[in-house]
Every structure is written in C-alpha cells, then in structure tokens.
Design a protein around this motif. Structure first.
Motif, mmCIF file in Angstrom:
data_model
loop_
_atom_site.group_PDB
_atom_site.id
_atom_site.type_symbol
_atom_site.label_atom_id
_atom_site.label_comp_id
_atom_site.label_asym_id
_atom_site.label_seq_id
_atom_site.Cartn_x
_atom_site.Cartn_y
_atom_site.Cartn_z
ATOM 1 N N GLN A 1 6.620 83.838 83.292
ATOM 2 C CA GLN A 1 5.392 84.230 83.108
ATOM 3 C C GLN A 1 5.283 83.881 81.667
ATOM 4 O O GLN A 1 5.984 83.683 80.823
ATOM 5 C CB GLN A 1 4.908 85.442 83.324
ATOM 6 C CG GLN A 1 5.045 86.047 84.877
ATOM 7 C CD GLN A 1 4.650 87.319 85.038
ATOM 8 O OE1 GLN A 1 3.775 88.177 84.198
ATOM 9 N NE2 GLN A 1 5.062 87.747 86.091
ATOM 10 N N TYR A 2 4.010 83.738 81.164
ATOM 11 C CA TYR A 2 3.501 83.306 79.670
ATOM 12 C C TYR A 2 2.180 83.775 79.163
ATOM 13 O O TYR A 2 1.431 84.008 80.171
ATOM 14 C CB TYR A 2 3.793 81.819 79.588
ATOM 15 C CG TYR A 2 2.578 81.047 79.839
ATOM 16 C CD1 TYR A 2 1.658 80.724 79.133
ATOM 17 C CD2 TYR A 2 2.689 80.675 81.464
ATOM 18 C CE1 TYR A 2 0.408 79.893 79.733
ATOM 19 C CE2 TYR A 2 1.609 80.014 81.743
ATOM 20 C CZ TYR A 2 0.528 79.473 81.110
ATOM 21 O OH TYR A 2 -0.474 78.901 81.503
ATOM 22 N N ALA A 3 2.113 84.028 77.750
ATOM 23 C CA ALA A 3 0.909 84.093 77.143
ATOM 24 C C ALA A 3 0.687 83.081 76.221
ATOM 25 O O ALA A 3 2.005 83.106 75.304
ATOM 26 C CB ALA A 3 0.518 85.522 76.947
ATOM 27 N N ALA A 4 0.010 82.652 75.628
ATOM 28 C CA ALA A 4 -0.128 81.864 74.550
ATOM 29 C C ALA A 4 -1.210 82.153 73.632
ATOM 30 O O ALA A 4 -2.343 82.598 73.962
ATOM 31 C CB ALA A 4 -0.475 80.368 74.828
ATOM 32 N N SER A 5 -1.175 81.637 72.344
ATOM 33 C CA SER A 5 -1.891 81.981 71.150
ATOM 34 C C SER A 5 -2.108 80.906 70.180
ATOM 35 O O SER A 5 -1.017 80.246 70.050
ATOM 36 C CB SER A 5 -1.602 83.339 70.811
ATOM 37 O OG SER A 5 -0.319 83.455 69.788
ATOM 38 N N ILE A 6 -3.139 80.770 69.719
ATOM 39 C CA ILE A 6 -3.181 79.694 68.516
ATOM 40 C C ILE A 6 -3.479 80.467 67.290
ATOM 41 O O ILE A 6 -4.359 81.428 66.880
ATOM 42 C CB ILE A 6 -4.281 79.157 68.684
ATOM 43 C CG1 ILE A 6 -4.262 78.132 70.027
ATOM 44 C CG2 ILE A 6 -4.583 78.137 67.643
ATOM 45 C CD1 ILE A 6 -5.655 77.449 70.357
ATOM 46 N N SER A 7 -2.350 80.401 66.236
ATOM 47 C CA SER A 7 -2.617 80.825 64.950
ATOM 48 C C SER A 7 -2.930 79.697 63.995
ATOM 49 O O SER A 7 -2.624 78.465 63.774
ATOM 50 C CB SER A 7 -1.125 81.259 64.476
ATOM 51 O OG SER A 7 -0.745 82.374 65.326
ATOM 52 N N PHE A 8 -3.826 80.067 62.891
ATOM 53 C CA PHE A 8 -4.383 79.150 61.923
ATOM 54 C C PHE A 8 -4.674 80.072 60.571
ATOM 55 O O PHE A 8 -4.823 81.057 60.546
ATOM 56 C CB PHE A 8 -5.854 78.434 62.444
ATOM 57 C CG PHE A 8 -6.868 79.385 62.619
ATOM 58 C CD1 PHE A 8 -7.745 79.631 61.592
ATOM 59 C CD2 PHE A 8 -7.067 79.964 64.065
ATOM 60 C CE1 PHE A 8 -8.925 80.290 61.865
ATOM 61 C CE2 PHE A 8 -7.996 80.513 64.278
ATOM 62 C CZ PHE A 8 -8.927 80.904 63.081
ATOM 63 N N ARG A 9 -4.864 79.380 59.571
ATOM 64 C CA ARG A 9 -4.990 79.948 58.346
ATOM 65 C C ARG A 9 -6.547 79.894 58.180
ATOM 66 O O ARG A 9 -6.923 78.827 58.206
ATOM 67 C CB ARG A 9 -4.153 79.233 56.954
ATOM 68 C CG ARG A 9 -4.371 79.851 55.861
ATOM 69 C CD ARG A 9 -3.416 79.425 54.451
ATOM 70 N NE ARG A 9 -2.026 79.972 54.881
ATOM 71 C CZ ARG A 9 -1.727 81.260 54.616
ATOM 72 N NH1 ARG A 9 -2.768 82.031 54.290
ATOM 73 N NH2 ARG A 9 -0.490 81.548 54.948
ATOM 74 N N ASP A 10 -7.158 81.059 57.699
ATOM 75 C CA ASP A 10 -8.505 81.066 57.310
ATOM 76 C C ASP A 10 -8.592 81.541 55.980
ATOM 77 O O ASP A 10 -9.065 82.753 55.744
ATOM 78 C CB ASP A 10 -9.087 81.793 58.427
ATOM 79 C CG ASP A 10 -10.727 81.914 58.238
ATOM 80 O OD1 ASP A 10 -11.121 80.675 57.755
ATOM 81 O OD2 ASP A 10 -11.306 82.639 58.971
ATOM 82 N N GLY A 11 -8.843 80.714 54.980
ATOM 83 C CA GLY A 11 -8.965 80.978 53.644
ATOM 84 C C GLY A 11 -8.642 82.499 53.190
ATOM 85 O O GLY A 11 -7.446 82.690 53.189
ATOM 86 N N ASP A 12 -9.638 83.360 52.922
ATOM 87 C CA ASP A 12 -9.275 84.603 52.299
ATOM 88 C C ASP A 12 -8.583 85.507 53.314
ATOM 89 O O ASP A 12 -7.902 86.509 52.732
ATOM 90 C CB ASP A 12 -10.673 85.290 51.819
ATOM 91 C CG ASP A 12 -10.994 84.436 50.780
ATOM 92 O OD1 ASP A 12 -10.149 83.617 49.969
ATOM 93 O OD2 ASP A 12 -12.410 84.461 50.294
ATOM 94 N N GLU A 13 -8.833 85.268 54.730
ATOM 95 C CA GLU A 13 -8.350 86.346 55.460
ATOM 96 C C GLU A 13 -6.729 85.960 55.912
ATOM 97 O O GLU A 13 -6.152 86.888 56.610
ATOM 98 C CB GLU A 13 -9.199 86.127 56.874
ATOM 99 C CG GLU A 13 -10.582 86.587 56.721
ATOM 100 C CD GLU A 13 -11.161 86.347 58.043
ATOM 101 O OE1 GLU A 13 -10.644 86.984 59.031
ATOM 102 O OE2 GLU A 13 -12.596 86.608 57.908
ATOM 103 N N GLY A 14 -6.198 84.932 55.523
ATOM 104 C CA GLY A 14 -4.848 84.719 55.816
ATOM 105 C C GLY A 14 -4.805 84.052 57.196
ATOM 106 O O GLY A 14 -5.625 83.020 57.483
ATOM 107 N N VAL A 15 -3.842 84.600 57.747
ATOM 108 C CA VAL A 15 -3.275 83.879 59.019
ATOM 109 C C VAL A 15 -4.099 84.828 60.045
ATOM 110 O O VAL A 15 -4.164 85.958 60.306
ATOM 111 C CB VAL A 15 -1.916 83.963 59.424
ATOM 112 C CG1 VAL A 15 -1.588 83.560 60.938
ATOM 113 C CG2 VAL A 15 -1.185 83.045 58.540
ATOM 114 N N VAL A 16 -5.039 83.843 61.124
ATOM 115 C CA VAL A 16 -5.702 84.801 62.064
ATOM 116 C C VAL A 16 -5.100 83.894 63.399
ATOM 117 O O VAL A 16 -4.848 82.821 63.644
ATOM 118 C CB VAL A 16 -7.314 84.138 62.165
ATOM 119 C CG1 VAL A 16 -7.843 84.620 63.206
ATOM 120 C CG2 VAL A 16 -7.846 84.483 60.868
#
Length: 174
Positions: A102-117
C-alpha cells in the motif's frame, strides 16, 4: 601380507567419507534461516520496488520529452491517474501476486516565507480500500524531484510558477 584389495577398500572408504563431509558442508552453508531480525531485507526490497516504479514513471516518453510524472502533475491529476500508472508497477512481480503493498503520496514544495509545504497527493484509502498509514507499521519512503512549470494544473496551495517539487511516496505492507 595385506593384498591390494584391502588398500582399495580403504581409499574408497576415505573418499566416500570426504565426499559425505563436503556434501554436508555445502548443504549446511546454503541453508539460510530467516529470523525476525532480518526484516530489514523486506524493507530494502520494498524500497527498491518503490524507487524502481518511480524511476520508470520518471523516464521521458519520447526523446527530449516530458516524463510521465510531469505529465500527470501538469494535467492536474487528483491522484487517480497516478494510481493507475504507479500501482501496476508495484504489483508487477511474478513471485508475489497477492503482496499487499500500500502507499500514500504527497508533494512538497517551497513557498517563500512559509518554508516547505507538504500537500497530500493520494492516499491508500482512496485507491486500495485500506486504512491510511498510521505510523505503527514499518514503512519506507521513496521520492523523486519533478519540475513543475508555471502552467501546471495542480490545485492550490501549490502556486503556479516554475519550481521543483518533491513527490514522496510512503510504502508499507498491510
């Protein structure tokens, strides 16, 4: 005086004894006992399986073209097309057709002041009918960097701009 027949029987007996000892040594060395401490081997196999599946999706469809991961993310996939492409690659093994990966996926990205989302991309419950990962089962994480262009179709909070996003997939057996 002892004849030649006795010498041959002695040599034959010694050769047979050495052959039996060598056979026993080979058999005992080839037997591997699987203990609970060797569970890291399953984790390594699961990690390699997930990494290979993501690598296949990250190959360009045509020379100098976009990869299947880029196409899925740019088309604004909600995770269902990713499941249709990724899950068969996980199941493509002849020796374990009923393997409950089984699996679960997520996407991480950098959003300026908020850091990593981190944004959930897909979960196991939506595709396999299983409960989402609780953190109690042994799991591994595989990831792949994907280039998102400004015109990608992913929903907010992922901003529409050129950026690199990290697609992370948590795999476990359950």
């Amino acid at each position: 005086m002892v004849g030649d027949g006795a010498s041959l029987y002695t040599i034959e007996g010694l050769a047979a004894g050495l052959l039996m000892i060598a056979t026993a040594a080979i058999v005992l060395q080839s037997i591997s006992v699987y203990t609970p401490g060797d569970t890291h081997i399953d984790d390594m196999l699961l990690e390699q399986l997930g990494a290979d599946a993501l690598a296949v999706l990250d190959l360009p469809v045509e020379p100098d073209g976009r990869t299947q991961l880029e196409v899925l993310l740019h088309n604004g996939d909600d995770g269902s097309a990713f499941h249709e492409a990724f899950y068969p690659l996980l199941r493509m093994r002849s020796f374990a057709p009923d393997d409950p990966v089984q699996y679960a996926a997520s996407i991480s990205f950098r959003d300026g002041d908020e850091g990593v989302v981190v944004v959930p991309y897909t979960s196991a419950a939506s595709h396999t009918g299983a409960a989402p990962y609780t953190g109690r089962d042994p799991a591994i994480r595989v990831s792949r960097w994907v280039h998102l262009q400004a015109w990608h179709g992913l929903p907010p909070p992922i901003p529409n701009r050129d950026q690199m996003a990290l697609l992370e997939v948590i795999l476990w057996r359950g």
